[in-house]
Design an enzyme around this catalytic site. Structure first.
Site, PDB file in Angstrom:
ATOM      1  N   SER A 119       0.829  -1.187   0.000  1.00 50.72           N
ATOM      2  CA  SER A 119       0.000   0.000   0.000  1.00 50.72           C
ATOM      3  C   SER A 119       0.884   1.265   0.000  1.00 50.72           C
ATOM      4  O   SER A 119       1.672   1.436  -0.919  1.00 50.72           O
ATOM      5  CB  SER A 119      -0.962  -0.035   1.198  1.00 50.72           C
ATOM      6  OG  SER A 119      -2.002   0.904   1.030  1.00 50.72           O
ATOM      7  N   ASP A 171      -9.339  -4.078  -6.251  1.00 48.58           N
ATOM      8  CA  ASP A 171      -8.583  -3.235  -5.310  1.00 48.58           C
ATOM      9  C   ASP A 171      -8.433  -1.851  -5.928  1.00 48.58           C
ATOM     10  O   ASP A 171      -7.613  -1.641  -6.827  1.00 48.58           O
ATOM     11  CB  ASP A 171      -7.215  -3.845  -5.018  1.00 48.58           C
ATOM     12  CG  ASP A 171      -6.440  -3.046  -3.977  1.00 48.58           C
ATOM     13  OD1 ASP A 171      -6.929  -1.978  -3.552  1.00 48.58           O
ATOM     14  OD2 ASP A 171      -5.339  -3.495  -3.588  1.00 48.58           O
ATOM     15  N   HIS A 184      -8.170  -5.137  -0.867  1.00 49.38           N
ATOM     16  CA  HIS A 184      -6.890  -4.516  -0.497  1.00 49.38           C
ATOM     17  C   HIS A 184      -6.328  -5.097   0.800  1.00 49.38           C
ATOM     18  O   HIS A 184      -5.170  -4.834   1.141  1.00 49.38           O
ATOM     19  CB  HIS A 184      -7.074  -3.002  -0.342  1.00 49.38           C
ATOM     20  CG  HIS A 184      -5.788  -2.237  -0.174  1.00 49.38           C
ATOM     21  ND1 HIS A 184      -4.829  -2.157  -1.168  1.00 49.38           N
ATOM     22  CD2 HIS A 184      -5.295  -1.518   0.875  1.00 49.38           C
ATOM     23  CE1 HIS A 184      -3.815  -1.429  -0.744  1.00 49.38           C
ATOM     24  NE2 HIS A 184      -4.068  -1.032   0.491  1.00 49.38           N
TER      25      HIS A 184
END
Length: 202
Positions: A119, A171, A184
């Protein structure tokens, strides 16, 4: 003034000691190097320094995949705030990762090096990659990102060809949208595949 032979010998030994002392120190440093170093940046708001979603399962998978090799799995110490994510990744985290990679590449010429992030940590990995010299880029064996907001941005130099990116269908973070949905949050299940990618390159 005349120096006795004993004094002359003592001075000579002292000079030799001063000149020679750095050699065993350097050897000691290289002997303490590990086989593989992984520098991992966690996702936004995760617990320092390797988070919970990807870091721990990736570390465990690497330990299994790299049997017989010594592994250092180091989390990058950076704030991992929402503001950092919205800004495109924390610049300080990128600098910290780049410096860590550069230092170990210099200190341990035979070590294998991996850069990784999840991320916002993937953003940090991209930032770090741009800060590496061509020589240091060549020392990096693999780059692995998960839920990468910069999925469609190429890494510099040889790093692009040494890259594996995991992005789940659905995602939106991988699409560049600041919206966290269920896809995610499941990248821990990709840890074995990511570890296999790394193992084939180190």
């Amino acid at each position: 003034m005349h120096l006795t032979s004993h004094v002359v010998l003592s001075l000579a030994l002292a000079i030799v000691t001063v000149i020679a002392s750095p050699i065993p120190v350097d050897l000691q440093g290289r002997q303490s190097c590990n086989d593989v170093y992984v520098y991992f940046a966690r996702g936004t708001t995760e617990t320092p320094t390797i988070g919970t979603i990807v870091g721990p399962p990736f570390q465990a998978a690497l330990q299994s995949a790299l049997t017989g090799k010594t592994l250092v799995f180091q989390g990058i110490d950076y704030p991992a705030t929402v503001a950092g994510f919205l800004a495109g990744g924390d610049p300080g985290g990128g600098t910290t990762m780049a410096n860590s990679v550069t230092n170990i590449a210099t200190q341990c010429p035979n070590a294998k090096i991996v850069m990784s992030g999840y991320s916002q940590g993937a953003q940090v990995t991209h930032i770090a990659a741009t800060k590496l010299s061509t020589t240091i880029q060549n020392r990096v064996n693999a780059v692995v990102t998960f839920g990468d907001p910069d999925r469609d941005t190429a890494l510099p130099g040889v790093l692009q060809s040494r890259r594996d990116t995991f992005c789940n269908a659905g995602d939106l973070i991988c699409e560049g949208e600041p919206i966290v949905l269920a896809p995610h949050l499941t990248y821990g299940t990709d840890a074995p595949a990511a570890a296999a990618f790394v193992a084939a390159r180190v």
